[in-house]
Design a protein around this motif. Structure first.
Motif, short mmCIF file in Angstrom:
data_model
loop_
_atom_site.label_atom_id
_atom_site.label_comp_id
_atom_site.label_asym_id
_atom_site.label_seq_id
_atom_site.Cartn_x
_atom_site.Cartn_y
_atom_site.Cartn_z
N LEU A 1 0.83 -1.21 0.00
CA LEU A 1 0.00 0.00 0.00
C LEU A 1 0.87 1.26 0.00
N PRO A 2 0.39 2.33 -0.68
CA PRO A 2 -0.87 2.39 -1.41
C PRO A 2 -0.80 1.70 -2.78
N ASN A 3 -1.86 0.92 -3.06
CA ASN A 3 -2.05 0.41 -4.41
C ASN A 3 -3.18 1.21 -5.06
N GLY A 4 -3.62 0.81 -6.26
CA GLY A 4 -4.56 1.69 -6.93
C GLY A 4 -5.39 1.02 -8.01
N VAL A 5 -6.23 1.83 -8.61
CA VAL A 5 -7.16 1.39 -9.66
C VAL A 5 -6.99 2.29 -10.87
N PHE A 6 -6.82 1.68 -12.03
CA PHE A 6 -6.91 2.42 -13.28
C PHE A 6 -8.37 2.41 -13.71
N CYS A 7 -8.93 3.60 -13.95
CA CYS A 7 -10.34 3.76 -14.31
C CYS A 7 -10.43 4.48 -15.65
N SER A 8 -11.21 3.92 -16.54
CA SER A 8 -11.39 4.48 -17.88
C SER A 8 -12.87 4.72 -18.13
N GLY A 9 -13.18 5.85 -18.78
CA GLY A 9 -14.57 6.12 -19.14
C GLY A 9 -15.44 6.55 -17.98
N ALA B 1 -15.76 9.90 -14.82
CA ALA B 1 -15.93 11.35 -14.82
C ALA B 1 -14.85 12.02 -15.67
N ARG B 2 -13.65 11.42 -15.66
CA ARG B 2 -12.58 11.83 -16.56
C ARG B 2 -12.32 10.67 -17.51
N PRO B 3 -11.80 10.96 -18.70
CA PRO B 3 -11.53 9.85 -19.62
C PRO B 3 -10.65 8.77 -18.99
N PHE B 4 -9.59 9.20 -18.27
CA PHE B 4 -8.67 8.27 -17.63
C PHE B 4 -8.34 8.75 -16.23
N ASP B 5 -8.14 7.79 -15.32
CA ASP B 5 -7.76 8.15 -13.96
C ASP B 5 -7.03 6.98 -13.32
N VAL B 6 -6.12 7.30 -12.42
CA VAL B 6 -5.53 6.33 -11.51
C VAL B 6 -5.83 6.82 -10.11
N ILE B 7 -6.52 5.98 -9.32
CA ILE B 7 -7.04 6.39 -8.02
C ILE B 7 -6.56 5.40 -6.96
N GLU B 8 -6.07 5.91 -5.85
CA GLU B 8 -5.65 5.05 -4.74
C GLU B 8 -6.82 4.19 -4.30
N SER B 9 -6.58 2.93 -3.99
CA SER B 9 -7.65 1.94 -3.80
C SER B 9 -8.63 2.29 -2.69
N LEU C 1 -14.31 0.84 -17.63
CA LEU C 1 -13.32 -0.20 -17.41
C LEU C 1 -12.55 0.15 -16.14
N ALA C 2 -12.19 -0.86 -15.36
CA ALA C 2 -11.36 -0.62 -14.17
C ALA C 2 -10.58 -1.87 -13.84
N THR C 3 -9.32 -1.69 -13.49
CA THR C 3 -8.49 -2.80 -13.04
C THR C 3 -7.63 -2.32 -11.89
N GLN C 4 -7.55 -3.14 -10.84
CA GLN C 4 -6.79 -2.81 -9.65
C GLN C 4 -5.46 -3.56 -9.66
N SER C 5 -4.41 -2.89 -9.22
CA SER C 5 -3.11 -3.54 -9.10
C SER C 5 -2.29 -2.77 -8.07
N GLY C 6 -1.06 -3.15 -7.92
CA GLY C 6 -0.23 -2.46 -6.97
C GLY C 6 1.21 -2.90 -7.07
N ASN D 1 5.73 -3.40 -16.27
CA ASN D 1 4.80 -2.61 -17.07
C ASN D 1 3.76 -1.96 -16.18
N GLY D 2 3.17 -0.88 -16.69
CA GLY D 2 2.18 -0.15 -15.91
C GLY D 2 1.51 0.92 -16.75
N VAL D 3 0.73 1.76 -16.05
CA VAL D 3 -0.02 2.82 -16.73
C VAL D 3 0.05 4.10 -15.91
N GLY D 4 0.20 5.20 -16.60
CA GLY D 4 0.16 6.51 -15.97
C GLY D 4 -0.85 7.39 -16.68
N VAL D 5 -1.30 8.41 -15.98
CA VAL D 5 -2.34 9.30 -16.52
C VAL D 5 -1.88 10.75 -16.40
#
Length: 255
Positions: A122-130, A132-140, A152-157, A181-185
């Motif tokens: 921790l902290p881990n997080g969630v990638f959220c698509s579609g 309130a914003r087109p893309f977001d990474v939010i702490e879990s 779409l949403a996928t959680q990882s850490g 590998n990973g994703v940033g916004v």
């Protein structure tokens, strides 16, 4: 902040990718970029292409896809895969460890507790698509409290970058290296950057690539030992260990 020469190289690369990303076919071109002596493949997805982004776990037969070949076979004949990569950690049955939302349907619940593995660092997080914003990474835990809508949403850490800061447990002198590998916004939520290292890197190096090289305010780690990429624009189709959830961009084949 990135060095001026590096900033120019990345700006050119990102500008070229966004330009290539805009046709109606939703064909995003991935490209090779460098940061701090490490090479990466980077696939930038602009907000206009968010509807073409997809997240998969199972094929039409209800069984996990596990690899890019099966994923490509599952597509409609008029569809082409622009790029894809593994999208989070998974159990022995290849189902997601944490939150998984596909087309608004929650297939796996969010997990907010700590654990001794990377997912629970921790902290881990969630990638959220579609959402309130087109893309977001939010702490879990923040995600669990707010329950934002996501197509779409996928959680990882762990999180790689949290509000502009590297994860507090990352060590600059770490000896733990993997192809990661990973994703940033982007700060405005208008661009999602999917990246994989060409060679084994530390968490600290990978986090700095997103924060300093790309200017990501938030970024999320997907995996290390099973990191895989399909990207025909760089002649790459990784194989090896099977994957769980997979994220990618789908366009239409030329007429």
């Amino acid at each position: 902040m990135p060095r001026p020469d590096l900033s120019r190289r990345l700006a050119v690369a990102l500008g070229m990718m966004v330009a290539w990303a805009m046709p109606a076919s939703a064909s995003v071109r991935c490209d090779r970029v460098d940061h701090d002596g490490q090479g990466y493949v980077l696939c930038a997805v602009p907000a206009a292409q968010e509807p073409a982004l997809r997240l998969w776990q199972d094929g039409p037969d209800g069984r996990p896809l596990r690899n890019f070949a099966a994923l490509r076979r599952s597509l409609d004949g008029s569809e082409a895969l622009a790029f894809a990569m593994n999208a989070g950690m998974f159990h022995a049955d290849y189902r997601a460890v944490g939150l998984l939302v596909i087309d608004g349907e929650e297939l796996s619940p969010i997990v907010t507790g700590a654990s001794n593995d990377n997912f629970g660092m921790l902290p881990n997080g969630v990638f959220c698509s579609g959402g309130a914003r087109p893309f977001d990474v939010i702490e879990s835990r923040a995600f669990a409290d707010a329950r934002p809508e996501c197509r779409l949403a996928t959680q990882s850490g762990p999180m790689l970058v949290i509000e502009g800061e590297l994860h507090p447990r990352f060590l600059v002198d770490s000896t733990s290296r993997y192809i990661r590998n990973g994703v940033g916004v982007s700060a405005d939520g208008q661009t999602a950057w999917f990246a994989i290292s060409n060679r084994p890197v530390t968490f600290h190096e990978f986090g700095r690539f997103f924060r300093d090289g790309l200017g990501a305010r938030d970024a999320l780690y997907f995996d290390g030992s099973v990191s895989r990429l399909y990207a025909p624009s760089v002649n790459r189709a990784d194989f090896g260990r099977s994957m769980g959830p997979i994220i990618g961009l789908v366009g239409q084949t030329p007429d």
